[in-house]
Design a protein around this motif. Structure first.
Motif, PDB file in Angstrom:
ATOM      1  N   GLY A  51       0.538  -1.442   0.162  1.00 18.45           N
ATOM      2  CA  GLY A  51       0.059  -0.280  -0.206  1.00 18.45           C
ATOM      3  C   GLY A  51       0.654   1.312   0.239  1.00 18.45           C
ATOM      4  O   GLY A  51       0.408   1.973  -0.867  1.00 18.45           O
ATOM      5  N   CYS A  52       1.940   1.052   0.650  1.00 21.35           N
ATOM      6  CA  CYS A  52       2.896   2.317   1.050  1.00 21.35           C
ATOM      7  C   CYS A  52       3.459   2.515  -0.408  1.00 21.35           C
ATOM      8  O   CYS A  52       4.314   3.541  -0.071  1.00 21.35           O
ATOM      9  CB  CYS A  52       3.459   2.556   2.163  1.00 21.35           C
ATOM     10  SG  CYS A  52       4.489   0.877   2.070  1.00 21.35           S
ATOM     11  N   TYR A  53       3.528   1.614  -0.841  1.00 20.14           N
ATOM     12  CA  TYR A  53       4.404   2.084  -2.522  1.00 20.14           C
ATOM     13  C   TYR A  53       2.824   2.101  -3.564  1.00 20.14           C
ATOM     14  O   TYR A  53       3.864   1.812  -4.621  1.00 20.14           O
ATOM     15  CB  TYR A  53       5.333   0.387  -2.745  1.00 20.14           C
ATOM     16  CG  TYR A  53       6.971   0.407  -2.146  1.00 20.14           C
ATOM     17  CD1 TYR A  53       7.655   1.665  -2.907  1.00 20.14           C
ATOM     18  CD2 TYR A  53       6.420   0.701  -0.477  1.00 20.14           C
ATOM     19  CE1 TYR A  53       8.887   1.406  -1.760  1.00 20.14           C
ATOM     20  CE2 TYR A  53       7.929   0.499  -0.241  1.00 20.14           C
ATOM     21  CZ  TYR A  53       9.125   1.438  -0.758  1.00 20.14           C
ATOM     22  OH  TYR A  53      10.563   1.189  -0.031  1.00 20.14           O
ATOM     23  N   ILE A  57      -3.858  -3.320  -2.538  1.00 24.01           N
ATOM     24  CA  ILE A  57      -3.674  -4.115  -2.053  1.00 24.01           C
ATOM     25  C   ILE A  57      -3.529  -3.629  -0.317  1.00 24.01           C
ATOM     26  O   ILE A  57      -2.591  -2.486   0.153  1.00 24.01           O
ATOM     27  CB  ILE A  57      -2.320  -5.374  -1.572  1.00 24.01           C
ATOM     28  CG1 ILE A  57      -3.030  -5.731  -3.305  1.00 24.01           C
ATOM     29  CG2 ILE A  57      -2.721  -5.413  -0.899  1.00 24.01           C
ATOM     30  CD1 ILE A  57      -1.808  -6.209  -3.801  1.00 24.01           C
ATOM     31  N   SER A  58      -4.749  -4.342   0.773  1.00 29.22           N
ATOM     32  CA  SER A  58      -4.141  -3.771   2.459  1.00 29.22           C
ATOM     33  C   SER A  58      -3.363  -3.992   2.491  1.00 29.22           C
ATOM     34  O   SER A  58      -3.044  -4.969   2.712  1.00 29.22           O
ATOM     35  CB  SER A  58      -5.642  -3.514   2.792  1.00 29.22           C
ATOM     36  OG  SER A  58      -5.589  -2.932   4.353  1.00 29.22           O
ATOM     37  N   THR A  59      -2.088  -3.275   3.024  1.00 31.87           N
ATOM     38  CA  THR A  59      -0.754  -3.616   4.141  1.00 31.87           C
ATOM     39  C   THR A  59      -0.581  -2.396   5.250  1.00 31.87           C
ATOM     40  O   THR A  59       0.178  -2.105   5.015  1.00 31.87           O
ATOM     41  CB  THR A  59      -0.378  -3.629   2.951  1.00 31.87           C
ATOM     42  OG1 THR A  59       0.321  -2.271   2.227  1.00 31.87           O
ATOM     43  CG2 THR A  59       0.286  -4.679   2.059  1.00 31.87           C
ATOM     44  N   PRO A  60      -1.623  -2.349   6.006  1.00 34.12           N
ATOM     45  CA  PRO A  60      -1.533  -1.155   6.923  1.00 34.12           C
ATOM     46  C   PRO A  60      -0.375  -1.538   8.257  1.00 34.12           C
ATOM     47  O   PRO A  60       0.314  -0.707   8.658  1.00 34.12           O
ATOM     48  CB  PRO A  60      -2.740  -0.965   8.085  1.00 34.12           C
ATOM     49  CG  PRO A  60      -3.214  -2.395   7.563  1.00 34.12           C
ATOM     50  CD  PRO A  60      -3.208  -2.622   6.417  1.00 34.12           C
ATOM     51  N   THR A  61      -0.416  -2.655   8.418  1.00 32.64           N
ATOM     52  CA  THR A  61       1.570  -2.843   9.128  1.00 32.64           C
ATOM     53  C   THR A  61       2.471  -2.641   8.425  1.00 32.64           C
ATOM     54  O   THR A  61       3.258  -1.735   9.432  1.00 32.64           O
ATOM     55  CB  THR A  61       1.358  -4.493   9.729  1.00 32.64           C
ATOM     56  OG1 THR A  61       0.202  -4.638  10.194  1.00 32.64           O
ATOM     57  CG2 THR A  61       2.332  -4.610  10.634  1.00 32.64           C
ATOM     58  N   MET A  62       2.347  -3.230   7.244  1.00 35.36           N
ATOM     59  CA  MET A  62       3.575  -2.540   6.675  1.00 35.36           C
ATOM     60  C   MET A  62       3.975  -0.782   7.027  1.00 35.36           C
ATOM     61  O   MET A  62       4.968   0.041   6.647  1.00 35.36           O
ATOM     62  CB  MET A  62       3.962  -2.874   5.745  1.00 35.36           C
ATOM     63  CG  MET A  62       4.084  -4.721   5.530  1.00 35.36           C
ATOM     64  SD  MET A  62       4.221  -5.685   3.785  1.00 35.36           S
ATOM     65  CE  MET A  62       4.258  -7.474   4.387  1.00 35.36           C
TER      66      MET A  62
END
Length: 749
Positions: A51-53, A57-62
């Motif tokens: 997600g931060c890239y 896709i949900s990747t809240p931890t990363m």
């Protein structure tokens, strides 16, 4: 009274304790306040998958890790899993330490041994000497495959390379519901077997938390190194049902739209420069709208499974981070999260419900994939997505894992350390490489690389510390970096990149080198080789110099299969034997150490003591997507040969006789990858089946079990492990001479 060497013992030793002087001098430990180190190595996660890239896709931890630290947009790996792992843990270039491709192959050259040289100590070996507890959880894939049975040798297993605890799997891939597991130096079954609710990632995180609890409870003053390498998102893409169902319909728009959306989001997040262009689809990828309705439905389902797998992994990683926060360890923990290479091309054009197709250089038939549509993401198949989704995962980069274009080697990197990074949530642009991780850790911990480890002189560290980048963006301190994988070559130097895509089997002199000015062309869209021929020539010459320096040569463009086969033919290779006897109670035998049965005649004989009511598996090798099982059921002797999920079965009654019997199966090769299978009772044939196709040289990453089918089921004729209820003495394998030798078993491209 005697005095010992002061370097060994600073006290004195007399005849008795009354005339001796004790000393409790302690070995050097970590300096006060040294952070814990957690290395999270994802598998086959492309540049645009988090997600931060830029991903949906949900990747809240990363994403939260990134917000508490830094994201790097110019970070690179080696293009393949074992080589990246070798470089990550040693800080050296992968050819120099003996890992040119995966650990399953040994080509007999210094750069191609499939094991990490003892001259290249790992971060675990270094930090353990400095007083750190060293813990490894997940995928290893750094031990030669034929050395991963319980006969060892164990020197290249995690505990042999500096880790004090290990729980995970040793090979390239494993089934997420029925994994091949190793705890420290012994094989174990999944703790809940085949019961509903088990998933490997959850199990790995449970063990990571348990390891940390043991360490922080019993040695709270000692920091720890945790190397966490989940199977995600290497195929098979398997996830719990609730995660699969969340994705339904999400990817019906297709990969073209997802690529465009991800690039737009990347620009918003400053993951790519604002002027970054989206290159054309990679060769062989069909525009989404040109696919049939059935193909679009199928391909969307493949991507749903991938997204579910990654989202589940993110959730499980969150449990570890929450636990570290609960323990008060999170702020002083240096987290480094990266992928080992870009998104995988191994699902090929149609996608895959069986990883063996790629390993056998064959493509999944579209019709087979469609029949398994509802199985994708579950334990019933071992799936991988098609090239179109791999292209989207690498947005906006060209090509894939195994290639030295950016899609293979430019990967996400997140570094989070609240106590040590104040410029949080920002993006860094400095060029760096996976070899730079270890020297960064050593600089932060104020540890000098040792000159020797266990008496072995150490080669220099090749990487450049990234610690300077924690404070601010700016010019990279790295001077240059070479790349090579399967004959694909590249060199980065001072913002420029020269790269050559190599077609296997062709002359290297015919390769066309491309030139990109990456400081102005993030996605390698504009080849400047014609405008700057002198620059390109200099960089090509520089590449050859680096190749000599770092033991890249000889170039080898053969695939996994040929090099694996070459390893089997070594004079000391255990799989070269033509006779094996496995006693009852033998631990699970990994695939790299099992009898090599491909394209040859062989016989399997189980020596048993049984009554007419006894039944169960005598020997089973492989899993749901391929393998074989010899078993007794309903008073009949059966042998199932699982060919890409289809079963060739032969069954026959067991004639009356004494309780001590020999129950067997013999395969007679009648032509290339074909033959006749016969059941044998006390050496006499009792039934036969014609098998028109057998696996070329690969059935499954899963291995062999004696007296049960322990993991992913080879046969659909029984449930669970189906252990043999009689008395099994041993199972014997007798193999005929190979047809031309294992080195001849790679099929034509």
């Amino acid at each position: 009274m005697s005095t010992t060497d002061s370097t060994a013992f600073p006290g004195t030793i007399g005849t008795t304790y009354q005339d001796s002087t004790p000393s409790w001098s302690m070995p050097r430990g970590p300096r006060p306040g040294s952070p814990n180190v957690v290395l999270v190595l994802l598998d086959d996660v492309g540049f645009a998958s988090l997600g931060c890239y830029g991903s949906e896709i949900s990747t809240p931890t990363m994403d939260a890790l990134a917000s508490r630290g830094l994201r790097y947009r110019n970070f690179h790996t080696t293009a393949l899993c074992s080589p990246t792992r070798a470089s990550l843990l040693t800080g050296r270039n992968h050819h120099s330490v003996g890992m040119s491709i995966i650990a399953n192959a040994d080509s007999g050259y210094p750069s191609k041994r499939g094991a990490v040289s003892d001259e290249a100590g790992t971060v675990a070996e270094i930090l353990r000497h400095e007083g750190y507890n060293t813990l490894a959880v997940g995928k290893w894939h750094l031990a030669p495959a034929d050395q991963t049975s319980m006969a060892g040798p164990f020197d290249q297993w995690p505990l042999g390379r500096g880790f004090e605890r290990f729980y995970g799997f040793l090979d390239a891939a494993t089934d997420q519901f029925h994994p091949e597991l190793t705890s420290d130096n012994h094989r174990v079954d999944p703790p809940r077997g085949r019961k509903e609710g088990y998933h490997l990632t959850e199990d790995l995180i449970d063990h990571a938390i348990s390891f940390v609890d043991d360490q922080t409870s019993c040695a709270p003053d000692r920091p720890f190194l945790l190397y966490l390498a989940p199977g995600a998102t290497h195929s098979p893409h398997q996830a719990p049902d609730e995660y699969l169902l969340r994705q339904r319909g999400r990817y019906d728009v297709g990969w073209d739209v997802i690529r465009e959306r991800r690039l737009a989001r990347q620009k918003e997040l400053r993951i790519v420069p604002a002027d970054t262009e989206l290159p054309p689809l990679n060769p062989g990828v069909v525009p989404w709208q040109e696919l049939s309705t059935q193909e679009r439905r199928l391909h969307a389902r493949f991507q749903e499974a991938y997204a579910a797998f990654l989202e589940h992994t993110d959730h499980e990683l969150g449990r570890l981070i929450e636990h570290l926060e609960h323990l008060g360890e999170l702020d002083n923990t240096l987290f480094m999260l990266l992928s080992d290479n870009g998104a995988s091309q191994e699902g090929q054009v149609n996608g895959s419900v069986n990883m063996a197709f790629y390993e056998n250089k064959e493509e999944d038939p579209l019709e087979l994939n469609l029949r398994h549509l509802e199985d994708i993401g579950t334990w019933r198949v071992q799936n991988n997505y098609p090239l179109g989704w791999a292209s989207a995962a690498n947005t906006p980069l060209k090509r894939y894992k195994q290639n030295t274009h950016a899609g293979g080697v430019r990967d996400p990197l997140i570094i989070s350390w609240p106590d040590g990074i104040s410029d949080r949530g920002n993006v860094r642009d400095q060029f760096h490489h996976v070899t730079d991780i270890l020297p960064t850790i050593l600089e932060i911990l104020d540890v000098d690389p040792p000159e020797q480890i266990r008496g072995v002189p150490q080669m220099p560290i090749h990487g450049t510390s990234m610690a300077y980048s924690f404070a601010a963006d700016g010019r990279s301190r790295k001077q240059s970096q070479y790349f090579e994988m399967f004959g694909h070559r590249a060199l980065w130097a001072d913002g420029w990149k020269a790269v050559a895509y190599h077609e296997p089997g062709t002359d290297y002199e015919d390769d066309r080198w491309e030139l990109y000015h990456l400081d102005q062309d993030f996605s390698e869209c504009h080849d400047m080789s014609a405008e700057h021929p002198e620059t390109l020539h200099e960089m090509i010459q520089h590449w050859w110099t680096e190749a000599e320096t770092y033991d890249v040569l000889p170039l080898d463009d053969r695939g996994f299969a040929a090099r694996r086969a070459e390893s089997i033919a070594r004079s000391d290779a255990p799989r070269l034997r033509d006779h094996f006897v496995y006693r009852a109670g033998t631990s699970h035998v990994p695939s790299g150490a099992t009898p090599f049965l491909h394209d040859r005649s062989y016989e399997i004989t189980a020596r048993v003591t049984c009554t007419p009511g006894d039944e169960g598996v005598l020997a089973a090798c492989g899993g749901v997507g391929g393998g074989y099982s010899l078993y007794v059921k309903d008073g009949l002797l059966h042998h199932d040969y699982n060919f890409y999920g289809g079963i060739f079965r032969v069954s026959a009654a067991i004639p009356a006789g004494p309780p001590d019997r020999q129950l067997g199966y013999a395969f007679t090769r009648t032509g290339p990858y074909a033959g006749i299978g016969r059941l044998l009772v006390d050496g006499e044939p009792v039934g036969s089946v014609e098998i028109p196709r057998t696996s070329r040289y690969f059935m499954s990453w899963a291995g062999l079990d004696i007296g049960r089918d322990a993991l992913s089921p080879v046969s659909d004729a029984y449930d669970g492990e189906f252990p043999f209820s009689g008395t099994l003495d041993a199972v014997e394998f007798s193999l005929a001479e190979l047809n031309g030798g294992p080195g001849d078993h790679e099929p034509a491209d």
